[in-house]
Design an enzyme around this catalytic site. Structure first.
Site, mmCIF file in Angstrom:
data_model
loop_
_atom_site.group_PDB
_atom_site.id
_atom_site.type_symbol
_atom_site.label_atom_id
_atom_site.label_comp_id
_atom_site.label_asym_id
_atom_site.label_seq_id
_atom_site.Cartn_x
_atom_site.Cartn_y
_atom_site.Cartn_z
ATOM 1 N N HIS A 37 -60.093 -10.275 5.275
ATOM 2 C CA HIS A 37 -59.985 -10.545 6.705
ATOM 3 C C HIS A 37 -61.281 -11.166 7.228
ATOM 4 O O HIS A 37 -62.321 -10.516 7.281
ATOM 5 C CB HIS A 37 -59.686 -9.229 7.430
ATOM 6 C CG HIS A 37 -59.325 -9.381 8.867
ATOM 7 N ND1 HIS A 37 -58.965 -8.302 9.656
ATOM 8 C CD2 HIS A 37 -59.258 -10.465 9.691
ATOM 9 C CE1 HIS A 37 -58.703 -8.723 10.877
ATOM 10 N NE2 HIS A 37 -58.886 -10.031 10.918
ATOM 11 N N HIS A 43 -64.486 -8.907 5.824
ATOM 12 C CA HIS A 43 -64.319 -7.613 5.182
ATOM 13 C C HIS A 43 -62.971 -7.606 4.459
ATOM 14 O O HIS A 43 -62.184 -8.542 4.560
ATOM 15 C CB HIS A 43 -64.400 -6.464 6.201
ATOM 16 C CG HIS A 43 -63.331 -6.535 7.254
ATOM 17 N ND1 HIS A 43 -63.425 -7.323 8.383
ATOM 18 C CD2 HIS A 43 -62.115 -5.916 7.356
ATOM 19 C CE1 HIS A 43 -62.345 -7.183 9.124
ATOM 20 N NE2 HIS A 43 -61.529 -6.339 8.520
ATOM 21 N N ASP A 45 -59.549 -5.205 4.070
ATOM 22 C CA ASP A 45 -58.821 -4.057 4.613
ATOM 23 C C ASP A 45 -58.022 -3.399 3.491
ATOM 24 O O ASP A 45 -57.062 -3.981 2.967
ATOM 25 C CB ASP A 45 -57.889 -4.502 5.736
ATOM 26 C CG ASP A 45 -58.648 -4.917 6.989
ATOM 27 O OD1 ASP A 45 -59.527 -4.153 7.414
ATOM 28 O OD2 ASP A 45 -58.371 -6.002 7.525
ATOM 29 N N LYS A 261 -90.058 -23.643 -9.171
ATOM 30 C CA LYS A 261 -89.195 -22.861 -8.287
ATOM 31 C C LYS A 261 -88.900 -23.730 -7.070
ATOM 32 O O LYS A 261 -89.800 -24.075 -6.315
ATOM 33 C CB LYS A 261 -89.858 -21.556 -7.860
ATOM 34 C CG LYS A 261 -88.920 -20.669 -7.061
ATOM 35 C CD LYS A 261 -89.577 -19.366 -6.655
ATOM 36 C CE LYS A 261 -88.547 -18.433 -6.031
ATOM 37 N NZ LYS A 261 -87.813 -19.029 -4.901
ATOM 38 N N ASP A 263 -87.274 -24.992 -3.442
ATOM 39 C CA ASP A 263 -87.140 -24.441 -2.102
ATOM 40 C C ASP A 263 -85.890 -25.034 -1.459
ATOM 41 O O ASP A 263 -85.957 -25.892 -0.596
ATOM 42 C CB ASP A 263 -88.386 -24.798 -1.281
ATOM 43 C CG ASP A 263 -88.503 -23.975 -0.008
ATOM 44 O OD1 ASP A 263 -87.702 -23.041 0.150
ATOM 45 O OD2 ASP A 263 -89.379 -24.268 0.812
ATOM 46 N N GLU A 397 -93.549 -23.884 -4.206
ATOM 47 C CA GLU A 397 -93.280 -22.484 -3.908
ATOM 48 C C GLU A 397 -93.673 -21.560 -5.042
ATOM 49 O O GLU A 397 -94.020 -20.401 -4.823
ATOM 50 C CB GLU A 397 -91.792 -22.295 -3.575
ATOM 51 C CG GLU A 397 -91.460 -20.904 -3.085
ATOM 52 C CD GLU A 397 -89.981 -20.707 -2.860
ATOM 53 O OE1 GLU A 397 -89.577 -19.563 -2.583
ATOM 54 O OE2 GLU A 397 -89.217 -21.682 -2.959
#
Length: 579
Positions: A37, A43, A45, A261, A263, A397
């Site tokens: 849902h 979420h 149900d 690494k 970004d 980074e």
């Protein structure tokens, strides 16, 4: 007799919503179902037939067949049995407005000797499910009620048995009834004809997930016959990416390959028959207009492949820049580049069991004919600290260090991939904001991270915003205001003048360190992370770097390569370290 469906009916205008009204009834089969849902918050149900109605819980992260995973399940109003087959869209403005998918269905039986009516009242349920996706033994336990609690909080957990596995919510992305994705249901796409129950070809986390396709510029179609038959033209399906563990230093020795690494946004990309599908690490389809040049280049690849990489926007020095990436995704103002560092499948062959060096050799050969904006990510064998130092001084980074012989652990985080950062930065959940006395929308954002089910307060950030970002965040957060504090605990000074919001937005923050009381020192806002779920944000703690397992490379060994990899002029950057 009290109407068990009174709350259900009170909350809905059946003249405006397609949901069924319904009355108490019995199927005679003890049915259960799960409906994915996408309302205010995504979420699942979870509903069990008992006493003439469907007992209902909203499972915030979806069911997991891993017995170590405990999923929060909030008890909601009972639903009528006629709701068991509902799939469609609840209109905006109605209670629960959003798309509903019938995600699972089947029957259930209580554990022998357990009366579910009695144990429900006592705060626990023990049962066996016979569903298309949820199978075997499960338990639900009610948590201790909290002050001012409006709804019961429970935990849903799989009991370890032959049906145990991995995160089902991440594994299955289509309806058991119609075969459609959430996007296709929202668009009103027709039910797929002749749909059958799907059995994953790989157990557990390795199970591919069918998702919407993003067409490239190639001429072949999904049904085209190419060399090797029809299957050769169909792109592979999604697999959750392997994740890196934060480390406090670069590992030593030649057992490790060191990469830049990046970004940007982590992407899984499937190629086949002139089609390209792209997903974020959370299995969300990714198809902004600015991705089109990358798609066009990848669509020229022969055969099929599942690629792991990162999409970035580069600054005028050729370095990845996260804020520019956000601008490109919103406005298409900057070109994007794709940096590919791993290959999970090629022409139907699963490569995840091969050593990393072998996978990268296959990947390099595959991408050799391609031009920018697609780049192969090269690496440096050993020399981790030297590479890290050079990249940090060049404005990058950090690095990702990977065991050269490591297999690709689908959806797992472990010691074989390590991320070492030049400075401190990570994601935090926005739980509120404080008022500004300077006429702008807010003075600072109140941040936190999850520790189990608790949102832990981590401090506030009040720098790093431009005027446009302040206006955008102010407008977004105004729609998310809630009366209660979302954090487990908040200092008194942070409460003064605070407006609380649903803890759903995730932002990335750079900071100097944590103070002794666990708050951020000198934080700076970098941007929202729309590719990451709030419930996945936990505090990253660096592990010690492994010691060298073999002798270091000979003194003075040359390691020249562009830090961004191969693929043309844009990968040669100012200040780049030799590799």
């Amino acid at each position: 007799m009290a109407d068990k469906l009174a709350r259900y009916k009170e909350k809905r205008d059946f003249a405006a919503t397609p949901e069924p009204a319904g009355e108490e009834a019995s199927s005679g089969k003890n049915i259960f179902m799960v409906q994915k849902h996408a309302a205010t918050r995504l979420h699942w149900d979870f509903r069990l037939e008992l006493g003439g109605v469907l007992l209902s819980w909203a499972v915030t992260r979806g069911p997991s067949a891993n017995s170590d995973d405990k999923r929060l399940a909030v008890r909601t109003e009972d639903h009528p049995l006629t709701y068991a087959t509902f799939e469609g869209t609840i209109p905006k403005g109605q209670y629960g407005g959003g798309t509903v998918m019938l995600w699972d269905r089947g029957t259930w039986e209580p554990h022998p000797g357990k009366d579910p009516v009695k144990t429900l009242a006592e705060g626990h349920l023990h049962f066996t499910l016979h569903g298309e996706r949820m199978k075997g033994e499960w338990i639900m336990i009610r948590l201790k009620p909290r002050p001012k609690e409006k709804q019961e909080s429970w935990l849903l957990r799989k009991v370890a048995d032959a049906d145990s596995g991995d995160d089902l919510a991440a594994e299955y992305m289509t309806s058991v009834a119609s075969g459609r994705t959430m996007a296709q249901i929202a668009e009103g796409a027709p039910v797929k004809p002749g749909r059958k129950k799907r059995t994953p070809p790989h157990p557990g986390a390795n199970a591919p997930v069918p998702l919407p396709r993003y067409a490239g510029e190639g001429n072949a179609t999904e049904g085209s016959e190419g060399e090797g038959g029809r299957a050769a033209s169909i792109p592979p399906t999604f697999r959750p990416p392997m994740l890196a563990t934060l480390a406090d230093a670069a590992p030593a020795g030649r057992d490790w390959l060191n990469e830049v690494k990046f970004d940007g946004y982590r992407l899984l990309l499937a190629v086949g028959g002139g089609r390209v599908e792209a997903w974020t690490r959370n299995a969300n389809a990714f198809a902004p207009p600015s991705l089109a040049p990358i798609v066009a280049e990848l669509a020229t690849l022969p055969g099929t492949a599942l690629l792991d990489g990162e999409v970035c926007a580069l600054d005028h020095h050729g370095r990845p820049h996260f804020s520019m990436l956000k601008g490109s995704l919103k406005q298409g103002s900057e070109p994007l580049d794709l940096f590919v560092f791993d290959l999970l499948e090629a022409d139907g062959e699963d490569l995840t069991g091969l050593p990393l060096l072998d996978r990268k050799a296959r990947l390099k050969a595959l991408l050799k004919p391609l031009k920018p904006p697609v780049h192969y990510v090269d690496h440096v064998v050993g020399e981790g600290e030297k590479v890290l130092g050079a990249l940090c001084s060049g404005g990058y980074e950090g690095i990702i260090a990977k065991r050269a012989d490591s297999k690709y652990a689908v959806g797992k985080r472990g010691p074989n991939w390590l991320k070492i950062k030049c400075g401190y930065r990570q994601e935090f959940v926005i739980g509120g904001w404080s008022r500004s006395d300077k006429g702008r929308g807010f003075a600072s954002l109140l941040l936190g991270y999850y520790d189990g089910e608790k949102l832990i307060y981590a401090g506030r950030v009040g720098t790093g915003f431009d005027t446009a970002e302040i206006a955008r965040l102010t407008e977004t957060m105004a729609k998310m205001a809630i009366p209660d504090v979302p954090f487990a605990e908040v200092p008194r000074d942070a409460r003064r003048g605070a407006t609380w919001v649903r803890p759903e937005l995730v932002c990335e923050v750079a900071y100097a360190e944590f103070t002794p009381d666990g708050h951020l020192r000198h934080p700076s806002y970098l941007g929202l992370r729309e590719d990451k779920a709030a419930r996945d944000v936990v505090l990253e703690r660096a592990v010690p770097a492994p010691s060298a397992l073999r002798a270091p490379p000979p003194e003075g060994e040359d390691f020249r390569a562009s830090p961004l990899g191969e693929g043309g002029e844009r990968s040669e950057t100012e200040g780049a370290s030799p590799r």
